[in-house]
Structure formats: structure tokens, C-alpha cells
Design a protein around this motif. Sequence first.
Motif: not given
Length: 543
Positions: A464-486
Motif C-alpha cells: 500500500r503506497v497511498g490512501g487507496d493506491e496499491f502496487t504489486v511486483i510480479l517477480a518473474e514472468i515468462d509471457e504477457p498472458q501471466q500478467v493479464h491473468a493476474v
Amino acid sequence: MLDRQNTSPWVQKFHYIFPQHFIKISIIFLFLLSAIMWAVYSFQTSSSLNELKRNETTKVLLGRNSIFKDLTNNQSDLMFLSDLMDVRHLAEATVLTVGNIRSPFDHVALEYMQFAKRKGTYDQIRFLDTKGNEIIRINYEQGKPVRVEREQLQNKSDRYYFQDTIRLNRGEVYISPFDLNIENNAIELPLKPMLRFATPTFGADGEKSGIVCINYLGALLIQNFKRTAGDPANSPFLLNSDGYWLSSRDPSQEWGFMYPDRKDLTFAKTYPVAWEIISRKFTGQFTNEAGLFTFATITPFGSGLSSSSGSYDPALPSQRFFGSQEYQWKIVSRIDPETLGNLTKELKLTFALVWVFLSLFGILVCFFYSQNISLRSEYNARLEKMATHDALTGLPNRNQFSERLLHNLAHAKRYNHKLCVLYMDLDGFKQVNDTYGHGVGDELLVESAKRLKQSIREIDTVARVGGDEFTVILAEIDEPQQVHAVIQRIVEAISQPFRFNDIVCHVGVSVGQAVFPDDGADMETLLGIADHSMYTVKKDRKK
């Protein structure tokens, strides 16, 4: 030495702890305490002296403010009384009493009496003609204004305040030196400190018709000055510009300039070195062999004022004439050297007692401290978590997120794999806050944090980096579909209703993304792109 075999287990345990921990810590403690106490004593000595200086400065300034307050209205009162002598009041008749009809002078005298009764601060209110004859004189006696009979009126043409006032122009005001009242060519007893305010009056032809003079009861000014500035026994001195006491802790020092045989009885003669400084500067504070001196200059009246040096002899004129900026008094406080020395003695005794108390208390604390190191470690761990995690949701905060992102970037560069940064905020959160209050809003943030953690992998990080703002680190990804799924899992999780007792809330989430190394190679670039991407998503959603 004690025979440990013949002592109880508790005593054996105590003597095991005592030499190894307690004595060592206690010796260090006592050494540090002594060093600190000496430093604090030195600082407190200086601090106490500074506090004493501040108190004396405050006393002087309070005394100055008291004088200003008492004299604020005198000049306007004088001009009001002068207006009563305007030709409009006197042109109606040229004779005195005829039957029951009052003359204009009687009318003005009645106004003067009412004014004196209402104010209660003026010893006399007088109108004198151009020859110094008292035409109207109101005395304030025992709380009542009394008009002096015509046969008791006097001629004041030889008094300096009449001579100095009659020469003034229309609208100018004269204030006498602060001195003692003189009646029948002698100083009035008991002593009556007096300030005289006077201004000339004019007839219809523009010629001077006399002067109006009010005698302000200076004793009231001195009483208020002493009371406001502190204990009367330790109040500051009030001096005139020549260094004579107008108010002193010793009454025998006062008003020396009024008596021919007491001309040398001055503050300037008693403390010549101090007076050399005080007479030249407007305000200040200094210490010499005579003690601590604090002083301020007061010029109690504004522009348009004239004054003179006055005279102790009723028959003598003023020796000099000057304007308002030269009309000055000095307020001076003095702390004698003995009092300053006693301050240090009291501090020494106080610190000796404090040292003994702290030593005994500290030794006891040292004993328990040696057995509670583990509690400190636990406490430090909690502090570290507070510094790196959000207090409400328990998620890593902005600082911790930045550290983890830098670490993940370094790992990704080393092993040549991709990672993704997601930046998101909740849609509709402000409406929830405004509708149900911040309590429900906080619960929604906590629940949102749980859903976000459930939507990512163990190796990933959500913060949580601010009021209603959040960030996520996806440490290791192989293809864009992984990001879209998350992202899809996050959107679906947040879109589910939030239930808090009888309240059901609905919010959405806008998610922006940035992939390393496709979109950027450093933290600032990735975060900037993810943030911009989030706002693009939010903007498209509103269309």
C-alpha cells in the motif's frame, strides 16, 4: 565470600547474576550518570540564569505596557475638555449669573465635574485665562468632584506648566515632567505624584483665551506599574531621563530632583557604569559587578506633544523645552549579585539530591535491565516492522516496496528474466468514505489488501503506497498472458461486494502495468509508466 553450597538456590542464582551483569552495568551507569548530571548541571545553571533574564525582561515589558495603558486616553480627554471651552459655549452671554440662569462658565464647570466623577483618575481639572488666573477649578476629593469657590482660586502665571503651555499653537498638547504637586508654593503633603496635561484654548477671533489643564494622579500609574510588573517589593525602577527615581523599592530615593538638598540622589550616581549603558540604549540586558540589569525606554506619548524640564521651585521657569520623542522614562530591573549567587547554591543542592535519587533508582533499573534483554529485541523488531509496513493493512509500505523492487530488478538483470510492476487504485472508494464514513473505508482497505494478497503468488509483493493506491511486483514472468491473468484475478476479487454488518459496498479497481525490460530498466521509469497506464485505464473506463 559467601559459601554458595550453604546458601539457597535463589541466593546462588542472585550472586551468579550480580557480579557478571549487575555490577558491570551499574558501574557504567553511575559513570555515565555522573557525567550527564555534571553536563546537565552546567546547562541548567546557564538555563536558570537565562530564565531569570527572561523573567526580568517580562517584568520590564509588563511595566511599560501598564504605563502605556494608563496614559492612552489622557490626551483625548484633554482635547474633549478643551472643546467645552470653545467659543460656542462662551459666546451666548457676557455676564455671570442672572437669577437662576447659569453662565457659560458654570455650565462648563458642571461638565467638568461630571467628567471628573466618571473618570476618577484626575486630581484637578482647570481652566486658566491668558493671565494665569484660575477661572474654573475642579478638585477630586475623597472620591467626589468639588468645584473650588471663586475666592479660593489662584493665579498660576508663574508656574512653568502655564508658561510652557500658553506659548503653544492650536491643537498642541503640553505634558509636564512627572513630579510632585505644589500647593501654595510648597510641595503638597502627603506627597502627590502628578502629571499635568494642558492645551491652549482660542476665542472666536482666533486669539488665545487661556489653557485647559488636567492633573493626572500619578500614584495610580505607579501602583498599577508595580502591581503589573510583579511583586512590589521586587518591582523594576521607574526613572526619568536624568536618572532620578520616580518609583523605587526604597521610597526615600524617590523625587530627588524636587528637593535642592537631594540633587545627587540618583540612580545615575548610585550605578554610574550601568547608567552609562542604560542612558545610551533603548533596551538591553547586561551583568556587571553591581548585578544583573534589564531595562527598556518608554516614550509614553505620540507626536504633537511638547514638554519641558519643569522646576522644583514654583517661581522658576523650565530650564529647557523639548518634544515628544525626547520625553522618555527608563524602566530598570536590578538583581543583586548575592541573589545571583544563591541561584547557583540552590542548584548545587538540588542536583546533589537528584543524583542520589537517580543513582539508587538507576541501580535498581540496571538489575532488571540485565534480565530483560530479550524484551528489547522484541520491541526493536516491532519498531522495525512499523517503519516498513502500513499500520492499517499490514502490507509493506512505500519504503519497503521500493527496497523490494530494487532487489527484484537487480535479480532480474542478473538472471535475464522479466518482471512486472502493477499500479492500481480503487474506483469508488471516495464515495464509500463520504457515504459510510472513514471507519467503513478503513475496513474496506483492509479487506482489499487481503483479496490482493490472495490474487498473487508467494514470490510476488503487494504494498500500500497511498490512501487507496496499491502496487504489486510480479517477480518473474515468462509471457504477457501471466500478467493479464493476474490483473483479471485482481479485478474479479475487488469487484466482489464488500459486506460489513448491514453495509454492502461495491468498488472497482483500475490497474496499470509496466514490464521490465520492455517498458523501462529502472524503478522510476517503471513506476511512472505503470502509474500513467493506470490513469489511462481509469480514464477509458469513465468514457
